[in-house]
Design a protein around this motif. Structure first.
Motif, PDB file in Angstrom:
ATOM      1  N   PHE A  41      30.043  45.262  43.846  1.00  0.00           N
ATOM      2  CA  PHE A  41      30.680  44.434  44.444  1.00  0.00           C
ATOM      3  C   PHE A  41      32.045  44.777  44.829  1.00  0.00           C
ATOM      4  CE2 PHE A  41      31.374  41.858  40.825  1.00  0.00           C
ATOM      5  CZ  PHE A  41      32.976  41.606  40.725  1.00  0.00           C
ATOM      6  N   TYR A  42      32.622  44.269  46.083  1.00  0.00           N
ATOM      7  CA  TYR A  42      34.131  44.715  46.503  1.00  0.00           C
ATOM      8  C   TYR A  42      34.684  43.274  46.532  1.00  0.00           C
ATOM      9  CZ  TYR A  42      31.978  48.720  48.456  1.00  0.00           C
ATOM     10  OH  TYR A  42      31.197  49.984  48.670  1.00  0.00           O
ATOM     11  N   PHE A  43      35.972  43.340  46.061  1.00  0.00           N
ATOM     12  CA  PHE A  43      36.629  42.057  46.051  1.00  0.00           C
ATOM     13  C   PHE A  43      38.323  42.412  46.131  1.00  0.00           C
ATOM     14  CE2 PHE A  43      39.755  39.786  43.106  1.00  0.00           C
ATOM     15  CZ  PHE A  43      39.258  38.370  43.688  1.00  0.00           C
ATOM     16  N   LYS A  44      38.637  41.540  47.061  1.00  0.00           N
ATOM     17  CA  LYS A  44      40.112  41.743  47.468  1.00  0.00           C
ATOM     18  C   LYS A  44      40.951  40.316  47.442  1.00  0.00           C
ATOM     19  CE  LYS A  44      40.740  44.102  51.298  1.00  0.00           C
ATOM     20  NZ  LYS A  44      40.769  44.334  52.886  1.00  0.00           N
ATOM     21  N   GLN A  45      41.834  40.339  46.884  1.00  0.00           N
ATOM     22  CA  GLN A  45      42.873  39.114  46.620  1.00  0.00           C
ATOM     23  C   GLN A  45      44.140  39.381  46.968  1.00  0.00           C
ATOM     24  OE1 GLN A  45      43.721  37.848  42.529  1.00  0.00           O
ATOM     25  NE2 GLN A  45      42.336  36.406  42.806  1.00  0.00           N
ATOM     26  N   LYS A  46      44.422  38.341  47.874  1.00  0.00           N
ATOM     27  CA  LYS A  46      45.886  38.652  48.536  1.00  0.00           C
ATOM     28  C   LYS A  46      46.681  37.024  47.798  1.00  0.00           C
ATOM     29  CE  LYS A  46      48.584  38.369  52.861  1.00  0.00           C
ATOM     30  NZ  LYS A  46      48.484  38.701  54.205  1.00  0.00           N
ATOM     31  N   VAL A  47      47.841  37.423  47.421  1.00  0.00           N
ATOM     32  CA  VAL A  47      48.721  36.283  46.996  1.00  0.00           C
ATOM     33  C   VAL A  47      49.418  36.089  48.238  1.00  0.00           C
ATOM     34  CG1 VAL A  47      50.750  35.381  45.628  1.00  0.00           C
ATOM     35  CG2 VAL A  47      48.932  37.227  44.771  1.00  0.00           C
TER      36      VAL A  47
END
Length: 454
Positions: A223-229
């Motif tokens: 899978f691909y995961f992107k996390q922005k604060v």
């Protein structure tokens, strides 16, 4: 723990498989139990002898209402607790608690409690996912000494597991809607209860939900995961990108971070194992996210068997959009009046650090819900074999989209008196948005800079 003769045979079989290096899928005759004596995901279809655990009955997609922000109503709102476990009566329920749960009563005798409600077993996924799970049962195998998968499709490679590492792979690959965008918050309270919030915007997509996915050439990506604060201001704009691989020994996870202050994208090899969790104030490791994630290669995995246990389930009350975060976050632990526990069957797997490997957790005890393959409780031990941290997940069925997942993840540090709570969305403008679509170009390092613009 009392282990049945059949489960003892399971353990012996698992050891023999590990010894020979052959990780075989189950025969078709055994896989045929799925949907009959076993649920389509591999749990026991029947309830227990005294009826305190019911038979599996899939929850209807219209089990409740969905509000304008996507929050679900509680189908069990009218139910009252059967009883409440407190520090005063905990010993009579000790055999149905994890050691970490029991330790929480000793650490917080005046405030920690577990309201126990009637049990419901409604976790279900779409029919197409059930079909993939049954196919996996006879075709998926472990590779690289148990650290990767081959011939795997969609979710749950081992619905009829024979070894501990197979159970862990079921947790790692379990169905979470295929793709989702979400706005969630994280708190790391001080022992006195004071805290500040960190706000995240996540995008999470399994490979077969990408627009440009080629099933004929699936590759090694899981899978691909992107996390922005997005807040507070001192952290806002930072972005984490992860390409999660199926075989992380053959091809380690790839990760990058965008630093908004420097306006630079950098490789992030520390985003794995016991590297520090994002903005977690040292209270969780990278592999504590989603209760546990990543390559299993640093541990030996022992399948202890199944047991009945009280776990946090059907957490609709805790997810109520009328709640404020201050209603949830309290000193020492979350507001347990908002929690709901049910008696369930769980798989017990013990992970022991291999000789020559390093990790801040020398041992982990996993208790994994048989109906969803989600880790419900994980006890973490330090190098002195002392119980250190207790992870507890409050789960719900997102019944409108047939997705079992977490409402809130907690990680309690018994030594410092602090804890981490991750996943709250009560005050956000929307709940989880499943069905997010993307292409691989949306998850490249080059795309991070644009995502990180404040």
């Amino acid at each position: 723990m009392k282990i049945t003769k059949s489960l003892f045979h399971v353990g012996v079989l698992g050891l023999s498989l590990l010894a020979t290096g052959v990780m075989a899928a189950v025969p078709a005759a055994e896989a045929d139990k799925l949907g009959k004596s076993l649920t389509p995901m591999g749990a026991e279809m029947a309830g227990n002898a005294d009826g305190s655990i019911p038979a599996w009955k899939p929850m209807a997609k219209n089990a409740g209402n969905v509000d304008g922000k996507g929050f679900l109503s509680d189908p069990f709102a009218s139910e009252k607790p059967l009883f409440t476990i407190t520090a005063q009566n905990v010993d009579q329920y000790k055999n149905k608690l994890a050691p970490g749960q029991y330790a929480m009563f000793k650490r917080y005798p005046e405030t920690f409690k577990m309201p126990v409600y009637p049990s419901h077993r409604g976790a279900t996924v779409p029919d197409a996912v059930f079909a993939s799970i049954k196919k996996n049962a006879t075709s998926t195998s472990l590779v690289s000494g148990g650290n990767g998968l081959e011939n795997f499709e969609t979710a749950i490679p081992f619905p009829i597991p024979k070894t501990g590492v197979e159970v862990i792979w079921n947790h790692i690959t379990r169905y979470r809607g295929g793709s989702v965008t979400r706005l969630v918050t994280q708190a790391t309270p001080q022992p006195n209860g004071s805290y500040s919030l960190v706000y995240f915007q996540d995008q999470f997509v399994f490979r077969d939900k990408m627009k440009d996915y080629d099933p004929a050439n699936p590759g090694n990506i899981l899978f691909y995961f992107k996390q922005k604060v997005t807040a507070p201001a001192r952290l806002a704009g930072g972005v984490l990108l992860v390409h999660e691989t199926l075989d992380q020994v053959k091809e380690p996870r790839s990760a990058w971070v965008y630093n908004a202050g420097q306006r630079r994208v950098r490789r992030a090899p520390q985003v794995s194992y016991d590297g520090p969790g994002t903005a977690a104030d040292g209270l969780r490791t990278s592999d504590n996210l989603d209760m546990y994630n990543g390559a299993p290669d640093r541990y030996d995995w022992k399948l202890e068997g199944k047991k009945e246990m009280y776990i946090a389930s059907d957490a609709y009350k805790l997810d109520d959009p009328k709640l404020k975060y201050a209603d949830i976050i309290k000193a020492g632990h979350i507001n347990q009046d908002l929690a709901r526990y049910e008696l369930r069957r769980v798989w017990h797997v013990v992970a022991t650090l291999k000789e020559g490997q390093r990790h801040i957790y020398a041992k982990r005890d996993f208790y994994i819900d048989e109906d969803t393959w989600q880790a419900a409780v994980i006890d973490h031990y330090d190098g002195r074999n002392q119980l250190w941290r207790v992870a507890e997940a409050h789960a719900q069925n997102y019944y409108n989209v047939q997705v079992p997942w977490y409402t809130l993840e907690t990680l309690y540090d018994l030594q410092s008196g602090r804890y981490l709570a991750l996943g709250m969305k009560n005050e956000e403008k929307s709940a989880y948005d499943f069905g997010f679509t993307a292409t691989t170009s949306d998850f490249t390092p080059a795309a991070l800079r644009q995502d990180g613009v404040r």
